[in-house]
Motif scaffolding. Structure first.
Motif, mmCIF file in Angstrom:
data_model
loop_
_atom_site.group_PDB
_atom_site.id
_atom_site.type_symbol
_atom_site.label_atom_id
_atom_site.label_comp_id
_atom_site.label_asym_id
_atom_site.label_seq_id
_atom_site.Cartn_x
_atom_site.Cartn_y
_atom_site.Cartn_z
ATOM 1 N N LEU A 81 -3.559 3.314 1.072
ATOM 2 C CA LEU A 81 -4.323 2.350 1.433
ATOM 3 C C LEU A 81 -3.224 1.464 2.287
ATOM 4 C CD1 LEU A 81 -6.014 1.427 -1.720
ATOM 5 C CD2 LEU A 81 -7.301 1.844 0.393
ATOM 6 N N ALA A 100 -8.353 6.102 0.637
ATOM 7 C CA ALA A 100 -7.425 6.220 -0.363
ATOM 8 C C ALA A 100 -7.422 7.753 -0.775
ATOM 9 C CB ALA A 100 -7.490 5.321 -1.449
ATOM 10 N N GLY A 136 0.730 -1.227 -0.054
ATOM 11 C CA GLY A 136 -0.003 0.202 -0.071
ATOM 12 C C GLY A 136 0.796 1.137 0.092
#
Ligand code: 5RP
Length: 223
Positions: free
Chosen positions: A178, A152, A127
């Motif tokens: 994320l 996000a 992420g």
């Protein structure tokens, strides 16, 4: 060793996974490019390749490697490609080079995904690299809002001041911020949103093997 030297080392090591007389799937990006250059040296030992992008097709052809349309090929034993991140289960983020959809399609026809990456790509939780999501252009805002709902910060990828256009005529959202604790669940969730062409999570069908370039040599991780 430089990052390019590590990429070159794994590209060389990947040649061991290329079966004689077969068609192989080939990825996109700088590591894949090193691999294509290695493949060029043994081109007489393979039947040809299926490319995951126009750029890869052009590079394969420049080496005199026959490029097959995926519709002509029923199965391949390997698909060889880089990654933007890979975790300890073999799940990957891909699409930094914009070819995620074709990469996923070509990889789906291969028995095994062989990931080639330098050690900076191995992470505990994915992420940190913004997750690419290819979208039908008219859905960009709607998909962007859905990504923001997950926490996000999505940005429409651009090139030369205009939205970046993929080989499929679509756009890409890069979703930063994320923390991907369950990559398979997130891949399935984003995949089903209207307007999403594909998400750059390769977890449901992840890597079987990762050849990881490290200062101490090439490490083989099997998943
Ligand atoms: C392209 C990709 C690439 O495999 C990924 O971006 C890694 O690239 P590189 O080998 O240049 O680090 O997914 O769409």
């Amino acid at each position: 060793m430089t990052q390019d030297e590590l990429k070159q080392a794994v590209a060389r090591a990947a040649i061991d996974y290329v079966a004689e007389g077969e068609i192989i799937g080939v990825g996109t990006g700088s590591t894949a490019n090193f691999f294509i250059d290695e493949l060029g040296k043994i081109k007489d030992r393979i039947k040809g390749a299926v490319a995951s992008s126009e750029a890869t097709a052009a590079r394969l052809k420049s080496h005199g490697i026959p490029v097959f349309d995926l519709n002509e090929v029923e199965r391949m034993s390997v698909y060889i490609d880089g990654a933007d991140e890979i975790d300890h289960s073999g799940a990957m983020i891909k699409g930094g080079g914009g070819a995620l959809t074709r990469e996923k399609i070509v990889a789906s026809v291969a028995d095994r995904f062989i990931c080639i990456a330098d050690e900076s790509k191995l992470v505990d939780v994915m992420g940190r690299f913004p997750l690419p999501v290819e979208v039908i252009p008219m859905a960009a805002k709607a998909v962007g809002r859905a990504l923001a709902h997950l926490g996000a910060s999505p940005v429409l990828r651009s090139k030369d001041g205009r939205p970046y256009v993929t080989d499929n005529g679509c756009h890409i959202l890069d979703a930063a911020g994320l923390q991907i604790d369950d990559p398979k669940a997130l891949e399935r969730q984003i995949n089903q949103w209207p307007g999403v062409v594909s998400v750059g999570l390769f977890a449901v069908q992840g890597a079987a093997v990762c050849l990881l370039g490290t200062a101490g040599g090439v490490r083989t991780l099997a998943f």
